[in-house]
Design a protein around this motif. Structure first.
Motif, short mmCIF file in Angstrom:
data_model
loop_
_atom_site.label_atom_id
_atom_site.label_comp_id
_atom_site.label_asym_id
_atom_site.label_seq_id
_atom_site.Cartn_x
_atom_site.Cartn_y
_atom_site.Cartn_z
N ALA A 263 0.80 -1.29 0.04
CA ALA A 263 0.08 0.00 -0.12
C ALA A 263 1.05 1.23 -0.01
CB ALA A 263 -0.84 -0.01 1.29
N HIS A 264 2.14 1.20 0.63
CA HIS A 264 2.95 2.16 0.55
C HIS A 264 3.93 2.12 -0.46
CE1 HIS A 264 2.02 1.99 5.06
NE2 HIS A 264 1.24 2.86 4.28
N TYR A 265 3.70 1.53 -1.90
CA TYR A 265 4.47 1.48 -2.88
C TYR A 265 5.41 2.56 -3.29
CZ TYR A 265 6.44 0.57 -7.68
OH TYR A 265 6.89 0.61 -8.77
N GLN A 266 4.60 3.64 -3.49
CA GLN A 266 5.20 4.96 -4.00
C GLN A 266 6.26 5.45 -3.20
OE1 GLN A 266 2.12 7.53 -5.45
NE2 GLN A 266 1.37 6.12 -6.87
N THR A 267 5.93 5.74 -1.97
CA THR A 267 7.02 6.32 -1.16
C THR A 267 8.18 5.52 -0.86
OG1 THR A 267 5.38 5.81 0.74
CG2 THR A 267 5.34 7.75 0.06
N THR A 268 7.82 3.96 -0.69
CA THR A 268 8.91 3.32 -0.49
C THR A 268 9.85 3.18 -1.61
OG1 THR A 268 7.34 1.85 0.84
CG2 THR A 268 9.45 0.81 0.22
N MET A 269 9.15 2.97 -2.84
CA MET A 269 10.00 2.91 -3.97
C MET A 269 10.79 4.27 -4.03
SD MET A 269 11.13 1.79 -6.74
CE MET A 269 10.15 0.22 -7.21
N ALA A 270 10.47 5.44 -3.78
CA ALA A 270 11.11 6.52 -3.87
C ALA A 270 12.45 6.43 -2.84
CB ALA A 270 10.25 7.89 -3.75
N LEU A 271 12.21 5.87 -1.53
CA LEU A 271 13.44 5.55 -0.44
C LEU A 271 14.07 4.64 -1.21
CD1 LEU A 271 11.23 5.69 2.77
CD2 LEU A 271 12.41 7.61 1.67
N LEU A 272 13.65 3.92 -1.82
CA LEU A 272 14.56 2.62 -2.36
C LEU A 272 15.49 3.35 -3.41
CD1 LEU A 272 15.50 -0.34 -2.70
CD2 LEU A 272 13.44 -0.87 -4.26
N VAL A 273 15.10 3.91 -4.39
CA VAL A 273 15.83 4.75 -5.55
C VAL A 273 16.96 5.73 -4.62
CG1 VAL A 273 15.66 6.50 -7.04
CG2 VAL A 273 14.06 4.86 -7.22
N ALA A 274 16.61 6.43 -3.67
CA ALA A 274 17.54 7.20 -2.93
C ALA A 274 18.73 6.27 -2.16
CB ALA A 274 16.78 8.12 -1.74
N SER A 275 18.25 5.00 -1.78
CA SER A 275 19.38 4.33 -1.14
C SER A 275 20.21 3.37 -2.06
CB SER A 275 18.69 3.23 0.09
OG SER A 275 17.93 4.05 0.71
N ALA A 276 19.46 3.01 -3.15
CA ALA A 276 20.05 1.91 -3.94
C ALA A 276 21.02 2.63 -5.21
CB ALA A 276 18.94 1.11 -4.87
N SER A 277 20.57 3.80 -5.45
CA SER A 277 21.20 4.57 -6.60
C SER A 277 22.98 4.68 -6.24
CB SER A 277 20.73 5.85 -6.57
OG SER A 277 19.72 6.25 -7.14
N PRO A 278 23.46 4.81 -5.09
CA PRO A 278 24.87 4.87 -4.89
C PRO A 278 25.40 3.63 -5.43
CG PRO A 278 23.86 6.07 -3.07
CD PRO A 278 22.70 5.22 -3.87
N LEU A 279 24.67 2.43 -4.78
CA LEU A 279 25.10 1.08 -4.93
C LEU A 279 25.43 0.64 -6.44
CD1 LEU A 279 23.29 -0.83 -2.02
CD2 LEU A 279 25.47 -0.28 -2.05
N ILE A 280 24.26 1.04 -7.09
CA ILE A 280 24.21 0.70 -8.45
C ILE A 280 25.27 1.54 -9.42
CG2 ILE A 280 22.80 1.14 -10.43
CD1 ILE A 280 20.24 0.61 -8.94
N ALA A 281 25.45 2.90 -9.01
CA ALA A 281 26.37 3.50 -9.58
C ALA A 281 27.77 3.18 -9.03
CB ALA A 281 26.28 5.06 -9.00
N HIS A 282 27.94 2.65 -7.85
CA HIS A 282 29.46 2.02 -7.60
C HIS A 282 29.68 0.86 -8.61
CE1 HIS A 282 32.42 -0.13 -5.10
NE2 HIS A 282 32.71 1.24 -4.69
#
Length: 318
Positions: A263-282
């Motif tokens: 039910a909280h998909y949108q806000t959780t996905m936004a937080l996931l993007v903020a957390s995962a972006s450095p790992l993916i870029a690394h």
């Protein structure tokens, strides 16, 4: 060999970030064919967070080479999701988390970190007004300060408590300004609404096809990046390893929470993007070899597919 050279050029080129900004602006415009005021404000906030993320990498040297991929991955993934384009709860929550990460990492082995700690928890608390999951996240941040950053003191502990509660003190004052609306104001508090939406029944079937593909794509990129980092972690300095461990724990927590609470998909996905972006870029910046070059191209295609699915196909209610 050509794939490897292409990956290196994209990772190290000064043109990568400007090109990503132009692509993001185009993606912001495409769904509606125009720029509304909310979309313009959302784009401005996203670009501001791009600068914050770029500054995080510049100050802390998370990626060993000169690259802007951390900012680029955040920018492209944010542009792929229509709910992150207008200024609203998902984008505001993710922005607060990005700022809190930068401030948290600056606490590393500081003797007097209380000023930074106060603002870290203040940003978490402000973000929790949009994404309630950020409030219990404070417990993890205290553990990060103790285990990974080694900068906790009694003053810092109470500074964090003060920062965490300050926005809710202000919210309580706002609610009691008009006694007739106090109950309705308190009932609209995101924490209250979140508790009302908690559901543990049938959660695997609660996602749409678009949400499943999008979440699966970001999760796949994150898991590949985590595996690559864990196999090469000793190439990084100790401080960088501590920072990336925090990103890994945050990313895994967001993925678990998304599955449990769709039910909280949108806000959780936004937080996931903020957390995962450095790992993916690394991973994209530092992986080497022919296989890595092929995976780099496949990663770009996967991000493009996520963007197409979200920005063009959502009107068909897939």
């Amino acid at each position: 060999m050509k794939q490897y050279k292409f990956q290196s050029k994209v990772a190290g080129s000064e043109l990568t970030l400007p090109i990503c900004i132009l692509v993001a602006i185009a993606l912001w415009w495409l769904p509606e064919g125009t720029f509304s005021l909310l979309n313009i404000l959302g784009l401005a906030l996203c670009l501001l967070m791009t600068y914050v993320i770029m500054g995080t990498n510049t100050q802390l040297h998370i990626i060993r080479i000169r690259t802007h991929l951390m900012a680029c991955v955040w920018l492209l993934l944010s542009a792929c999701f229509p709910f992150m384009q207008p200024i609203g709860e998902p984008l505001i929550a993710a922005s607060c988390l990005c700022i809190s990460y930068l401030l948290l990492f600056l606490c590393y082995q500081r003797l007097h970190p209380q000023a930074y700690v106060f603002h870290v928890f203040l940003m978490l608390s402000l973000g929790s007004l949009c994404a309630p999951v950020m409030l219990p996240m404070a417990v993890l941040f205290y553990l990060y300060l103790i285990i990974f950053l080694r900068s906790i003191t009694w003053k810092a502990f109470w500074a964090g408590i003060l920062g965490l509660t300050a926005p809710y003190w202000c919210y309580a004052v706002w609610c009691f300004i008009d006694p007739l609306q106090t109950s309705s104001s308190m009932a609209s508090l995101p924490i209250v609404l979140s508790l009302e939406e908690l559901s543990w029944k049938g959660f695997p079937l609660s996602f749409t096809f678009t949400e499943k593909v999008s979440a699966g794509g970001v999760a796949l990129l994150s898991i590949v990046s985590i595996i690559h980092y864990l196999s090469t972690r000793y190439d990084d300095k100790i401080r960088t390893r501590m920072i990336l461990y925090i990103y890994i724990m945050q990313t895994l927590m967001m993925m678990v929470y998304m599955v449990l609470q769709p039910a909280h998909y949108q806000t959780t996905m936004a937080l996931l993007v903020a957390s995962a972006s450095p790992l993916i870029a690394h991973y994209l910046a530092l992986s080497r070899g022919i296989l890595s070059g092929l995976l780099f191209i496949l990663s770009l295609l996967l991000v493009a597919a996520i963007g197409v699915l979200n920005l063009w196909m959502t009107s068909f209610s897939i």
